[in-house]
Enzyme design. Structure first.
Site, PDB file in Angstrom:
ATOM      1  N   HIS A 163       0.828  -1.209   0.000  1.00 54.36           N
ATOM      2  CA  HIS A 163       0.000   0.000   0.000  1.00 54.36           C
ATOM      3  C   HIS A 163       0.864   1.261   0.000  1.00 54.36           C
ATOM      4  O   HIS A 163       1.271   1.735   1.054  1.00 54.36           O
ATOM      5  CB  HIS A 163      -0.917  -0.035   1.237  1.00 54.36           C
ATOM      6  CG  HIS A 163      -1.915   1.073   1.292  1.00 54.36           C
ATOM      7  ND1 HIS A 163      -3.031   1.028   2.090  1.00 54.36           N
ATOM      8  CD2 HIS A 163      -1.990   2.264   0.660  1.00 54.36           C
ATOM      9  CE1 HIS A 163      -3.733   2.138   1.945  1.00 54.36           C
ATOM     10  NE2 HIS A 163      -3.104   2.921   1.080  1.00 54.36           N
ATOM     11  N   ASP A 193       1.134   2.706   3.767  1.00 51.80           N
ATOM     12  CA  ASP A 193       0.248   3.774   3.276  1.00 51.80           C
ATOM     13  C   ASP A 193       1.065   5.048   3.023  1.00 51.80           C
ATOM     14  O   ASP A 193       0.619   6.160   3.325  1.00 51.80           O
ATOM     15  CB  ASP A 193      -0.910   4.035   4.254  1.00 51.80           C
ATOM     16  CG  ASP A 193      -2.029   4.873   3.618  1.00 51.80           C
ATOM     17  OD1 ASP A 193      -1.972   5.142   2.398  1.00 51.80           O
ATOM     18  OD2 ASP A 193      -2.953   5.264   4.355  1.00 51.80           O
TER      19      ASP A 193
HETATM   20 ZN   LIG Z   1      -6.999   4.878   2.636  1.00 53.60          ZN
HETATM   21 ZN   LIG Z   2      -3.765   4.890   1.081  1.00 53.56          ZN
END
Ligand SMILES: [Zn+2]
Ligand SMILES: [Zn+2]
Length: 458
Positions: A75, A320
């Protein structure tokens, strides 16, 4: 569905690392070895002192160092196409390699959105020229990530999309998600969901709790995430589909995934280093570097995430990684965009905050930070003989200050900036080629004083 990974490649690695601690939890390897890489493949993992370097093989003294299978980040946001001022495929994958990652999967919320085969193909093409480590690209679930019409899932799957995600926003319409799960039967490919009920998140900017009340800021309640996970797990169970839940942040969410797994739903999930190590308490500083979505939550949430990682309810670690330009991120907290970088600090932050204090074992960290490909059907990197070389060489004792020597990423919105961390990646080999060498490490090699300066590697 076959995930296409693209990178520019390079000369096959020829390396002998002697007397190094090899830790490959999945293979049950944990001890001192000599590691020989020939032609980009693991040629031998032998007893220390057993192997000799042949001609053309670079020999490294690995005493006091560790070799782990390469980390896999399922991610990241590489901001390409559209916001190359924040990150591009080269800088983003260089940041990945500097963090020990040998493979990353990129989210499709770019400008334009990756919602058709032409955009996907052009990214794969660019990555085959620019990417330092292999990258896979997810495609959106709905066109323009607008929550309406579905993308051509079958065609995108055929072109090697890594999966489907509207990350950044949820699939708010339950009927749309159901439809996507029905298409999944035709084309395979996991649906990766950013879980958030927009009606509950409303205009929240941080976790709803004591700190948001104290600061007078609008909060995002934990149930915004967990109720959507519950809803979507039920739909997936009904349609016999497969889901991957992105960036779990709340205790209720861990419970919801556990419940779904126990009910036999095909569901996996991930957690970020920042949600595992920080709480909303740091938001008191009103520093926008602590603003992300989902937000940092309470200590109870954080410890539930750690427990989920330990028990296996949480399958893997994902950063992320979300670069933002300095101008945008320097806005006041309420206006600043959500997101933090994470590739270059993931391992060190978790090693420093969770492994050194004895909260989790090093082997568990290595297992979960290398497991990110599994939800997408990618085999985990291994140090088994004959496999493509994918590993990192790490000095666990080396301390460094985040950001002091700059970043490989084009953005610097790290929530760990200024922190003293332990654990420094010295070298990353990805897809059989040397993708990264720590600058200090390269200098010491040239001076013939390899590792003499351990602990001062800043
Ligand atoms: Zn997200
Ligand atoms: Zn993300």
């Amino acid at each position: 569905m076959r995930v296409r990974l693209s990178s520019r490649g390079g000369a096959p690695a020829e390396l002998l690392i002697t007397n190094v601690h090899v830790l490959d939890p999945r293979a049950g390897v944990d001890g001192l070895h000599d590691l020989l890489v020939r032609d980009g493949e693991i040629a031998e993992v032998g007893a220390p002192g057993a192997l000799d370097a042949a001609d053309g093989v670079e020999s490294l003294d690995g005493e006091g160092l560790h070799v782990f299978p390469g980390f896999v980040d399922p991610h990241v946001h590489l901001r390409t196409p559209g916001r190359e001022d924040e990150e591009d495929l080269e800088s983003g994958t260089r940041a990945a390699a500097a963090g020990g990652f040998c493979c990353v999967l990129a989210m499709p919320n770019t400008e334009p959105v990756v919602d058709n085969a032409a955009v996907l193909q052009s990214l794969q093409q660019r990555a085959s020229i620019e990417a330092v480590v292999p990258v896979g690209f997810l495609a959106a679930i709905t066109k323009g990530q607008g929550g309406g019409e579905l993308v051509e899932m079958v065609e995108l799957a055929r072109e090697g999309a890594a999966g489907f995600s509207d990350d950044g926003v949820p699939v708010a319409d339950a009927r749309r998600l159901r439809q996507a799960l029905q298409y999944q039967r035709l084309c395979g490919g996991v649906l990766a969901l950013h879980e958030e009920d927009p009606a509950l998140s409303a205009d929240g900017v941080m976790h709803e709790g004591m700190t948001s009340a104290l600061l007078g800021l609008a909060g995002i309640p934990s149930i915004s995430e967990s109720t959507m996970i519950g809803r979507d797990a039920e739909i997936a169970r009904y349609e016999r589909g497969r889901l991957h839940i992105l960036h779990l942040s709340a205790a209720e969410s861990v419970a919801a995934v556990q419940h779904a797994k126990e009910a036999g739903v095909e569901i996996t999930c991930e957690v970020t280093p920042h949600h595992l190590t920080l709480t909303d308490d740091v938001v008191r500083s009103l520093d926008p570097r602590f603003k992300m979505n989902p937000p940092l939550r309470s200590e109870d949430d954080r410890s539930a995430l750690v427990e989920g990682l330990r028990s296996g309810v949480i399958d893997c670690i994902a950063t992320d990684h979300a670069p933002h330009s300095r101008e945008e991120k320097e806005a006041p907290f309420e206006q600043a965009p959500m997101g933090v970088t994470g590739l270059e600090t993931a391992f060190a932050a978790l090693y420093t905050d969770l492994v050194i204090p004895g909260v989790i074992d090093l082997s568990l960290l290595v297992e979960r930070i290398t497991a990110g490909g599994a939800p997408y059907g990618l085999a985990a990197p291994t140090l088994a003989r004959g496999s493509r070389a994918n590993f990192c060489l790490v000095d666990l004792d080396a301390g460094w200050t985040v950001g002091e020597a700059g970043y490989e990423s084009r953005s610097e919105n790290s929530c760990f900036a200024g922190r003293e961390l332990n654990g420094r990646v010295l070298m990353t080999v990805a897809a059989g080629t040397v993708a990264y060498r720590d600058r200090g490490f390269a200098i010491r090699l040239a001076e013939g004083t390899v590792f003499a300066g351990r602990g001062t590697n800043r």
